[in-house]
Design a protein around this motif. Structure first.
Motif, PDB file in Angstrom:
ATOM      1  N   PRO A   1      -2.727  18.570  26.571  1.00 45.29           N
ATOM      2  CA  PRO A   1      -1.573  18.623  27.563  1.00 45.29           C
ATOM      3  C   PRO A   1      -1.582  19.294  28.220  1.00 45.29           C
ATOM      4  N   SER A   2      -1.951  20.825  28.427  1.00 47.13           N
ATOM      5  CA  SER A   2      -2.631  21.811  29.965  1.00 47.13           C
ATOM      6  C   SER A   2      -2.507  20.753  30.414  1.00 47.13           C
ATOM      7  N   CYS A   3      -3.854  20.519  30.665  1.00 47.86           N
ATOM      8  CA  CYS A   3      -3.957  19.168  31.878  1.00 47.86           C
ATOM      9  C   CYS A   3      -3.612  18.725  32.384  1.00 47.86           C
ATOM     10  N   ASP A   4      -2.270  17.479  31.454  1.00 47.81           N
ATOM     11  CA  ASP A   4      -1.793  16.770  31.664  1.00 47.81           C
ATOM     12  C   ASP A   4      -0.575  17.175  32.360  1.00 47.81           C
ATOM     13  N   LEU A   5       0.021  18.738  32.477  1.00 50.67           N
ATOM     14  CA  LEU A   5       0.917  19.061  32.517  1.00 50.67           C
ATOM     15  C   LEU A   5       0.565  19.546  34.488  1.00 50.67           C
ATOM     16  N   ARG A   6      -0.608  20.567  34.197  1.00 57.30           N
ATOM     17  CA  ARG A   6      -1.570  20.379  35.335  1.00 57.30           C
ATOM     18  C   ARG A   6      -1.383  19.572  36.621  1.00 57.30           C
ATOM     19  N   LYS A   7      -1.900  18.755  36.011  1.00 53.70           N
ATOM     20  CA  LYS A   7      -2.289  16.987  36.629  1.00 53.70           C
ATOM     21  C   LYS A   7      -1.211  16.705  37.506  1.00 53.70           C
ATOM     22  N   THR A   8       0.146  16.504  36.728  1.00 54.06           N
ATOM     23  CA  THR A   8       1.058  15.514  37.346  1.00 54.06           C
ATOM     24  C   THR A   8       1.837  16.857  37.742  1.00 54.06           C
ATOM     25  N   GLY A   9       1.634  17.858  37.817  1.00 55.13           N
ATOM     26  CA  GLY A   9       2.693  19.180  38.854  1.00 55.13           C
ATOM     27  C   GLY A   9       1.669  18.992  40.193  1.00 55.13           C
ATOM     28  N   LEU A  10       0.431  19.188  40.008  1.00 57.25           N
ATOM     29  CA  LEU A  10      -0.537  18.816  41.858  1.00 57.25           C
ATOM     30  C   LEU A  10      -0.025  17.641  42.339  1.00 57.25           C
ATOM     31  N   ASN A  11      -0.169  16.493  41.575  1.00 62.26           N
ATOM     32  CA  ASN A  11      -0.001  15.080  42.026  1.00 62.26           C
ATOM     33  C   ASN A  11       1.449  15.139  42.817  1.00 62.26           C
ATOM     34  N   ASP A  12       1.869  15.576  42.439  1.00 60.23           N
ATOM     35  CA  ASP A  12       3.541  15.446  42.705  1.00 60.23           C
ATOM     36  C   ASP A  12       3.765  16.643  43.735  1.00 60.23           C
ATOM     37  N   TYR A  13       3.200  17.659  44.119  1.00 58.00           N
ATOM     38  CA  TYR A  13       3.008  18.810  44.688  1.00 58.00           C
ATOM     39  C   TYR A  13       2.421  17.926  46.154  1.00 58.00           C
ATOM     40  N   LEU A  14       1.167  17.471  46.130  1.00 59.15           N
ATOM     41  CA  LEU A  14       0.974  16.474  47.022  1.00 59.15           C
ATOM     42  C   LEU A  14       1.055  15.886  47.517  1.00 59.15           C
ATOM     43  N   SER A  15       2.219  14.761  46.934  1.00 56.74           N
ATOM     44  CA  SER A  15       2.657  13.919  47.326  1.00 56.74           C
ATOM     45  C   SER A  15       4.047  13.916  48.113  1.00 56.74           C
ATOM     46  N   ASN A  16       5.180  14.829  47.176  1.00 59.41           N
ATOM     47  CA  ASN A  16       5.925  15.246  47.661  1.00 59.41           C
ATOM     48  C   ASN A  16       6.191  16.376  48.859  1.00 59.41           C
ATOM     49  N   LYS A  17       5.460  16.473  48.998  1.00 61.21           N
ATOM     50  CA  LYS A  17       4.916  18.272  49.763  1.00 61.21           C
ATOM     51  C   LYS A  17       6.573  18.474  49.901  1.00 61.21           C
ATOM     52  N   GLU A  18       6.364  18.007  51.376  1.00 63.83           N
ATOM     53  CA  GLU A  18       8.396  18.637  52.146  1.00 63.83           C
ATOM     54  C   GLU A  18       9.622  18.766  51.134  1.00 63.83           C
ATOM     55  N   SER A  19       9.653  17.621  49.911  1.00 58.46           N
ATOM     56  CA  SER A  19      10.418  17.895  49.135  1.00 58.46           C
ATOM     57  C   SER A  19      10.127  18.967  48.260  1.00 58.46           C
ATOM     58  N   VAL A  20       9.288  19.347  48.335  1.00 61.88           N
ATOM     59  CA  VAL A  20       9.119  19.679  46.989  1.00 61.88           C
ATOM     60  C   VAL A  20       9.125  21.399  47.508  1.00 61.88           C
ATOM     61  N   ASP A  21       8.309  21.682  49.139  1.00 65.02           N
ATOM     62  CA  ASP A  21       8.271  22.860  49.560  1.00 65.02           C
ATOM     63  C   ASP A  21      10.614  22.953  49.411  1.00 65.02           C
ATOM     64  N   ALA A  22      10.830  22.384  49.941  1.00 66.72           N
ATOM     65  CA  ALA A  22      12.132  22.831  49.832  1.00 66.72           C
ATOM     66  C   ALA A  22      12.885  23.017  48.665  1.00 66.72           C
ATOM     67  N   GLU A  23      12.760  22.557  47.782  1.00 68.92           N
ATOM     68  CA  GLU A  23      13.399  22.649  46.444  1.00 68.92           C
ATOM     69  C   GLU A  23      13.010  23.749  45.718  1.00 68.92           C
ATOM     70  N   LEU A  24      12.087  24.558  45.986  1.00 66.86           N
ATOM     71  CA  LEU A  24      11.258  25.863  45.895  1.00 66.86           C
ATOM     72  C   LEU A  24      12.373  26.727  46.995  1.00 66.86           C
ATOM     73  N   THR A  25      12.285  26.520  48.577  1.00 64.62           N
ATOM     74  CA  THR A  25      12.845  27.556  48.929  1.00 64.62           C
ATOM     75  C   THR A  25      14.172  27.875  48.552  1.00 64.62           C
ATOM     76  N   ARG A  26      14.895  26.054  47.926  1.00 62.53           N
ATOM     77  CA  ARG A  26      16.216  26.189  47.129  1.00 62.53           C
ATOM     78  C   ARG A  26      16.680  27.057  46.095  1.00 62.53           C
ATOM     79  N   LYS A  27      15.443  26.756  45.105  1.00 62.49           N
ATOM     80  CA  LYS A  27      15.423  28.342  44.362  1.00 62.49           C
ATOM     81  C   LYS A  27      15.511  29.652  44.376  1.00 62.49           C
ATOM     82  N   GLN A  28      14.464  29.928  45.439  1.00 58.77           N
ATOM     83  CA  GLN A  28      14.070  31.040  45.792  1.00 58.77           C
ATOM     84  C   GLN A  28      15.516  31.846  46.005  1.00 58.77           C
ATOM     85  N   ALA A  29      16.460  31.318  46.412  1.00 55.98           N
ATOM     86  CA  ALA A  29      17.496  31.679  47.331  1.00 55.98           C
ATOM     87  C   ALA A  29      18.560  31.802  46.189  1.00 55.98           C
ATOM     88  N   ASN A  30      18.503  31.065  44.940  1.00 52.28           N
ATOM     89  CA  ASN A  30      19.072  31.328  43.556  1.00 52.28           C
ATOM     90  C   ASN A  30      18.610  30.785  42.539  1.00 52.28           C
TER      91      ASN A  30
END
Length: 232
Positions: free
Chosen positions: A200-229
């Motif tokens: 289960p831990s690897c599943d979560l980690r791998k899914t998150g990494l794939n999501d980040y690598l595939s959608n880097k720009e939108s994920v980075d933008a959402e991280l920035t938004r959450k860091q501001a709030n």
């Protein structure tokens, strides 16, 4: 001097928190708990990372009494880690009382070294259903530590409202994505880096990494938004 204590397992989440803390605090202490966990390699990985990252001090604390009390697939070699939930709705990897003990001891350690902040990588957004990773639990523990030691200590949870893709983005923000990917141990089967790919831990980690690598720009933008709030 602005000091922090990071609860550090050598896994993806706590390593990301440690990397961030080293940029934000004058003095950073890492504390790792030996609770007789399934894989002793965790402690070796944490020690190596703490040394490589140059923390002010790294303390490994023997709390193997937890192993005697808490029955879990992470404390018993004869219990296989399962994807199925137990009757109580929790995975069998849940170690009852683990974060209660860890944060209590981290609080005592922070008191002794004069740190104002405890940092832990628990997360309520992408987590395994553990009740001791929830925001309300952390706030209750923080209140107990302040009242019990009469000291203004703050428990910070930088990952609390981030999903795994955003946690990868945070590591990348500190130029530590490859370090976290290749040198941390998150796998329940004790394989460093990308892990076994099945637990289960690897599943979560791998899914998150794939999501980040595939959608880097939108994920980075959402991280920035959450860091501001940073609230939920």
């Amino acid at each position: 001097m602005n000091k922090a204590v990071v609860v550090f397992s050598g896994g993806q989440d706590s390593t990301t928190c440690l990397v961030q803390a080293l940029k934000q605090y004058d003095e950073v202490h890492a504390i790792t708990f030996d609770y007789g966990q399934r894989h002793r390699l965790e402690i070796e990985v944490a020690s190596q990372l703490a040394n490589d990252l140059g923390v002010s001090a790294h303390k490994v604390m023997d709390v193997t009494l937890l192993n005697e009390l808490a029955i879990s697939s992470l404390t018993r070699d004869d219990i296989a880690v399962s994807h199925e939930l137990q009757e109580n709705g929790l995975p069998n990897s849940f170690v009852p009382g683990r974060n209660i003990l860890f944060l209590t001891l981290a609080g005592i350690y922070a008191y002794q070294v004069g740190a104002q902040t405890i940092i832990t990588g628990v997360c309520e957004t992408d987590f395994s259903g553990y009740p001791d990773c929830r925001d309300e639990f952390v706030k209750a523990m923080n209140d107990a530590l302040v009242k019990g030691m009469d000291k203004n200590i703050t428990i910070k949870t930088p990952l609390m409202w981030l999903n795994k893709a955003e946690t990868w983005a945070l590591a990348a923000q500190y130029q530590a994505l490859e370090l976290v990917r290749n040198h941390t141990l998150t796998c329940y089967n004790g394989i460093i880096g990308d892990g076994c790919g099945d637990c289960p831990s690897c599943d979560l980690r791998k899914t998150g990494l794939n999501d980040y690598l595939s959608n880097k720009e939108s994920v980075d933008a959402e991280l920035t938004r959450k860091q501001a709030n940073p609230s939920k």
